[in-house]
Design a protein around this motif. Structure first.
Motif, PDB file in Angstrom:
ATOM      1  N   LYS A 166      -6.791 -11.267  -0.588  1.00 61.94           N
ATOM      2  CA  LYS A 166      -6.176 -11.208   0.752  1.00 61.94           C
ATOM      3  C   LYS A 166      -5.566  -9.844   1.045  1.00 61.94           C
ATOM      4  O   LYS A 166      -5.037  -9.608   2.133  1.00 61.94           O
ATOM      5  CB  LYS A 166      -5.099 -12.294   0.868  1.00 61.94           C
ATOM      6  CG  LYS A 166      -3.928 -12.071  -0.069  1.00 61.94           C
ATOM      7  CD  LYS A 166      -2.837 -13.121   0.128  1.00 61.94           C
ATOM      8  CE  LYS A 166      -1.738 -12.912  -0.904  1.00 61.94           C
ATOM      9  NZ  LYS A 166      -0.669 -13.859  -0.855  1.00 61.94           N
ATOM     10  N   ALA A 167      -5.646  -8.913   0.092  1.00 62.36           N
ATOM     11  CA  ALA A 167      -4.915  -7.654   0.245  1.00 62.36           C
ATOM     12  C   ALA A 167      -5.496  -6.779   1.354  1.00 62.36           C
ATOM     13  O   ALA A 167      -6.704  -6.761   1.592  1.00 62.36           O
ATOM     14  CB  ALA A 167      -4.918  -6.892  -1.073  1.00 62.36           C
ATOM     15  N   VAL A 168      -4.585  -6.073   2.010  1.00 63.16           N
ATOM     16  CA  VAL A 168      -4.949  -5.089   3.035  1.00 63.16           C
ATOM     17  C   VAL A 168      -4.684  -3.710   2.443  1.00 63.16           C
ATOM     18  O   VAL A 168      -3.638  -3.482   1.821  1.00 63.16           O
ATOM     19  CB  VAL A 168      -4.084  -5.295   4.304  1.00 63.16           C
ATOM     20  CG1 VAL A 168      -4.318  -4.177   5.316  1.00 63.16           C
ATOM     21  CG2 VAL A 168      -4.363  -6.665   4.906  1.00 63.16           C
ATOM     22  N   VAL A 169      -5.644  -2.809   2.629  1.00 64.07           N
ATOM     23  CA  VAL A 169      -5.449  -1.431   2.149  1.00 64.07           C
ATOM     24  C   VAL A 169      -4.715  -0.646   3.239  1.00 64.07           C
ATOM     25  O   VAL A 169      -5.160  -0.611   4.392  1.00 64.07           O
ATOM     26  CB  VAL A 169      -6.803  -0.750   1.836  1.00 64.07           C
ATOM     27  CG1 VAL A 169      -6.578   0.689   1.378  1.00 64.07           C
ATOM     28  CG2 VAL A 169      -7.560  -1.538   0.774  1.00 64.07           C
ATOM     29  N   VAL A 170      -3.600  -0.046   2.857  1.00 65.47           N
ATOM     30  CA  VAL A 170      -2.804   0.735   3.809  1.00 65.47           C
ATOM     31  C   VAL A 170      -2.969   2.205   3.447  1.00 65.47           C
ATOM     32  O   VAL A 170      -2.716   2.602   2.305  1.00 65.47           O
ATOM     33  CB  VAL A 170      -1.310   0.331   3.720  1.00 65.47           C
ATOM     34  CG1 VAL A 170      -0.483   1.147   4.717  1.00 65.47           C
ATOM     35  CG2 VAL A 170      -1.141  -1.165   3.958  1.00 65.47           C
ATOM     36  N   ALA A 177     -16.148  -4.252   2.971  1.00 69.27           N
ATOM     37  CA  ALA A 177     -15.604  -5.621   2.888  1.00 69.27           C
ATOM     38  C   ALA A 177     -14.059  -5.632   2.888  1.00 69.27           C
ATOM     39  O   ALA A 177     -13.449  -6.696   2.872  1.00 69.27           O
ATOM     40  CB  ALA A 177     -16.116  -6.287   1.608  1.00 69.27           C
ATOM     41  N   TRP A 178     -13.439  -4.462   2.870  1.00 68.90           N
ATOM     42  CA  TRP A 178     -11.974  -4.430   2.773  1.00 68.90           C
ATOM     43  C   TRP A 178     -11.326  -4.420   4.153  1.00 68.90           C
ATOM     44  O   TRP A 178     -11.852  -3.837   5.098  1.00 68.90           O
ATOM     45  CB  TRP A 178     -11.502  -3.168   2.030  1.00 68.90           C
ATOM     46  CG  TRP A 178     -12.052  -3.013   0.638  1.00 68.90           C
ATOM     47  CD1 TRP A 178     -12.700  -3.956  -0.117  1.00 68.90           C
ATOM     48  CD2 TRP A 178     -12.017  -1.818  -0.159  1.00 68.90           C
ATOM     49  NE1 TRP A 178     -13.063  -3.431  -1.333  1.00 68.90           N
ATOM     50  CE2 TRP A 178     -12.666  -2.120  -1.393  1.00 68.90           C
ATOM     51  CE3 TRP A 178     -11.514  -0.531   0.012  1.00 68.90           C
ATOM     52  CZ2 TRP A 178     -12.803  -1.184  -2.415  1.00 68.90           C
ATOM     53  CZ3 TRP A 178     -11.647   0.402  -0.991  1.00 68.90           C
ATOM     54  CH2 TRP A 178     -12.288   0.072  -2.196  1.00 68.90           C
ATOM     55  N   ASN A 179     -10.141  -5.010   4.221  1.00 62.79           N
ATOM     56  CA  ASN A 179      -9.339  -4.888   5.436  1.00 62.79           C
ATOM     57  C   ASN A 179      -8.444  -3.673   5.304  1.00 62.79           C
ATOM     58  O   ASN A 179      -7.788  -3.485   4.275  1.00 62.79           O
ATOM     59  CB  ASN A 179      -8.454  -6.133   5.621  1.00 62.79           C
ATOM     60  CG  ASN A 179      -9.293  -7.325   6.015  1.00 62.79           C
ATOM     61  OD1 ASN A 179     -10.213  -7.202   6.833  1.00 62.79           O
ATOM     62  ND2 ASN A 179      -9.002  -8.469   5.414  1.00 62.79           N
ATOM     63  N   PHE A 180      -8.429  -2.869   6.341  1.00 67.96           N
ATOM     64  CA  PHE A 180      -7.609  -1.650   6.326  1.00 67.96           C
ATOM     65  C   PHE A 180      -6.517  -1.738   7.379  1.00 67.96           C
ATOM     66  O   PHE A 180      -6.680  -2.366   8.423  1.00 67.96           O
ATOM     67  CB  PHE A 180      -8.472  -0.421   6.662  1.00 67.96           C
ATOM     68  CG  PHE A 180      -9.275   0.092   5.502  1.00 67.96           C
ATOM     69  CD1 PHE A 180      -8.734   1.015   4.616  1.00 67.96           C
ATOM     70  CD2 PHE A 180     -10.580  -0.337   5.297  1.00 67.96           C
ATOM     71  CE1 PHE A 180      -9.478   1.496   3.539  1.00 67.96           C
ATOM     72  CE2 PHE A 180     -11.329   0.139   4.238  1.00 67.96           C
ATOM     73  CZ  PHE A 180     -10.776   1.055   3.352  1.00 67.96           C
ATOM     74  N   ILE A 233      -1.153 -10.158  -4.347  1.00 67.72           N
ATOM     75  CA  ILE A 233      -0.887  -8.851  -3.719  1.00 67.72           C
ATOM     76  C   ILE A 233      -1.320  -8.897  -2.251  1.00 67.72           C
ATOM     77  O   ILE A 233      -2.453  -9.257  -1.926  1.00 67.72           O
ATOM     78  CB  ILE A 233      -1.638  -7.721  -4.473  1.00 67.72           C
ATOM     79  CG1 ILE A 233      -1.080  -7.594  -5.891  1.00 67.72           C
ATOM     80  CG2 ILE A 233      -1.510  -6.390  -3.732  1.00 67.72           C
ATOM     81  CD1 ILE A 233      -1.849  -6.629  -6.776  1.00 67.72           C
ATOM     82  N   ASP A 234      -0.390  -8.530  -1.357  1.00 72.20           N
ATOM     83  CA  ASP A 234      -0.688  -8.538   0.074  1.00 72.20           C
ATOM     84  C   ASP A 234      -1.162  -7.185   0.574  1.00 72.20           C
ATOM     85  O   ASP A 234      -1.961  -7.097   1.497  1.00 72.20           O
ATOM     86  CB  ASP A 234       0.576  -8.941   0.856  1.00 72.20           C
ATOM     87  CG  ASP A 234       1.027 -10.339   0.506  1.00 72.20           C
ATOM     88  OD1 ASP A 234       0.361 -11.291   0.951  1.00 72.20           O
ATOM     89  OD2 ASP A 234       2.018 -10.479  -0.250  1.00 72.20           O
ATOM     90  N   TYR A 235      -0.592  -6.124   0.008  1.00 71.88           N
ATOM     91  CA  TYR A 235      -0.934  -4.770   0.456  1.00 71.88           C
ATOM     92  C   TYR A 235      -1.191  -3.878  -0.753  1.00 71.88           C
ATOM     93  O   TYR A 235      -0.441  -3.934  -1.738  1.00 71.88           O
ATOM     94  CB  TYR A 235       0.208  -4.143   1.263  1.00 71.88           C
ATOM     95  CG  TYR A 235       0.559  -4.915   2.504  1.00 71.88           C
ATOM     96  CD1 TYR A 235      -0.243  -4.835   3.645  1.00 71.88           C
ATOM     97  CD2 TYR A 235       1.712  -5.713   2.544  1.00 71.88           C
ATOM     98  CE1 TYR A 235       0.082  -5.560   4.790  1.00 71.88           C
ATOM     99  CE2 TYR A 235       2.045  -6.428   3.685  1.00 71.88           C
ATOM    100  CZ  TYR A 235       1.226  -6.352   4.803  1.00 71.88           C
ATOM    101  OH  TYR A 235       1.543  -7.059   5.919  1.00 71.88           O
TER     102      TYR A 235
END
Ligand code: FEO
Length: 398
Positions: free
Chosen positions: A98-102, A120-123, A73-75
């Motif tokens: 590797k997922a980014v939270v949108v 720790a999450w990428n947004f 899952i990417d996003y």
């Protein structure tokens, strides 16, 4: 887990969960459970649109794994922070490394208040009109603040003309069917009306403005996949219903809601109902402690008339009526002609409190009817006449 993931349009899968047992959704009584709909989009990039309540993570994960591994899952698009949709996010983010939270800016703030591991999450925060290319499919985002939380947004797949508006257009109904035509469009609309009345009624103006914005943006919609209940293959049906509900269009209907200690307030309620019916107005009678509040509010949504009755206790309303009116007030119904009625022993006071609340809601409020102890035949005539008067007002103002 009987239900398989379901491809709703090419390469877009329902991977949510059906909650057959839920009956109390933060005080919204639901009779038939609900669903938490999450959708997986498989393209050059893989996107998960919303998640499910934490306890259903295993079901959702199993459905996703039938299509892709969670690590692919990417996003993860979070249309809404509330935990029936974000509850599984921490577990997903552990596995989808590797997922980014949108989400919207308000969404990011809200998620981080709920889930402290968000550090720790990428947004990636988005605004209305922002796009995210997945490959053949393009996601476009539409902010929907206060529909029904500040963070709420919708995700639209341009190529599929598919709108995923989270709570909006949803219904609390658990079913094995996933589409409106399978459950029955009228049945789906019935559940959608209950949902609208008990969640979205306070936001009618915002709903109308958002529907106008969708038209202005030129978004063609062929399917609406909300986060609860069935998916609309016939979006015009639910959009038209939302237009009607959001404009507070009223029908020639009187809803009478009461509680009673020794039967006096009930006798008044019954006479009011009979008076209204004698004038050809549809009348509904509900007992505050015996009937479902969600159903009462659904009837109130499009009724022109409202009568509220309570015995007097300690110079005020009977507590169950006060509780019901707090719920009613929070949902901000509009466009009513209303009246209070009460029975009392000595000092009175219930109808005064009810009248004040009805006035605060900016209804047209008629003078209250108060009866000491047991209604006499004359009192019941007065209640019958009050029902007729309400009916005349209702018919005259439509
Ligand atoms: Fe279905 Fe606002 O959560």
């Amino acid at each position: 887990m009987a239900l398989e993931p379901l491809e709703i349009v090419k390469n877009v899968y329902w991977v949510g969960a059906v909650d057959w047992e839920e009956r109390d959704f933060h005080r919204f009584e639901i009779h038939r459970g609900t669903t938490y709909n999450a959708y997986l989009i498989v393209d050059e990039k893989t996107a998960l649109i919303d998640t499910v309540k934490d306890e259903f993570f295993g079901e959702m994960a199993a459905r996703i794994r039938k299509i892709v591994d969670l690590s692919e899952i990417d996003y993860v698009v979070s249309n809404h922070v509330e935990m029936d949709h974000s509850g599984s996010l921490p577990k997903i983010m552990k596995l989808a490394e590797k997922a980014v939270v949108v989400c919207t800016e308000a969404g990011k703030k809200g998620l981080c208040r709920y889930y402290h591991e968000c550090e720790a999450w990428n947004f990636r925060t988005v605004k209305t009109g922002d796009e995210l290319k997945l490959g053949k499919k393009t996601l476009m985002f539409l902010e929907m603040p206060m529909l029904h939380w500040p963070d709420s947004m919708a995700t639209y797949i341009k190529e599929d003309r598919l709108l995923m508006p989270n709570d909006a257009f949803g219904q609390h109904v658990a079913s094995a069917e996933r589409f409106d035509e399978e459950l029955g469009i009228e049945e789906a609309l019935k559940w959608a009306k209950i949902y609208y009345a008990n969640i979205l009624m306070p936001f009618g103006d915002l709903v109308r403005r958002k529907l106008e914005e969708v038209v202005r943006l030129g978004l063609a919609i062929e399917m609406i996949a909300p986060s609860h209940g069935i998916i609309w293959k016939n979006p015009s049906k639910i959009i038209e219903a939302y237009r009607r509900w959001a404009s507070f269009q009223a029908e020639a209907k009187l809803v009478t809601v009461y509680d009673t200690m020794w039967g006096s307030t009930f006798l008044l309620a019954k006479a009011i109902v009979e008076g209204a019916e004698s004038e050809g107005v549809e009348a509904r009678l509900f007992h505050v402690r015996k009937d479902c509040w969600a159903e009462i509010l659904t009837e109130i949504l499009d009724s022109k008339g409202l009568a509220i009755g309570s015995p007097t206790v300690h110079n005020g309303m009977f507590p169950p009526v006060a509780g019901f009116l707090a719920y009613l007030k929070s949902l901000k119904p509009r466009n009513k002609v209303a009246v209070a009625f009460s029975s009392y022993g000595w000092g009175g006071g219930a109808s005064k409190e009810i009248t004040k609340l009805l006035q605060d809601l900016k209804f047209e409020v008629l003078p209250a009817l108060d009866v000491q102890y047991r209604p006499t035949a004359e009192d019941l005539d007065k209640a019958f006449s009050l029902g007729r008067k309400l009916a005349e007002k209702i018919k005259g103002s439509l």
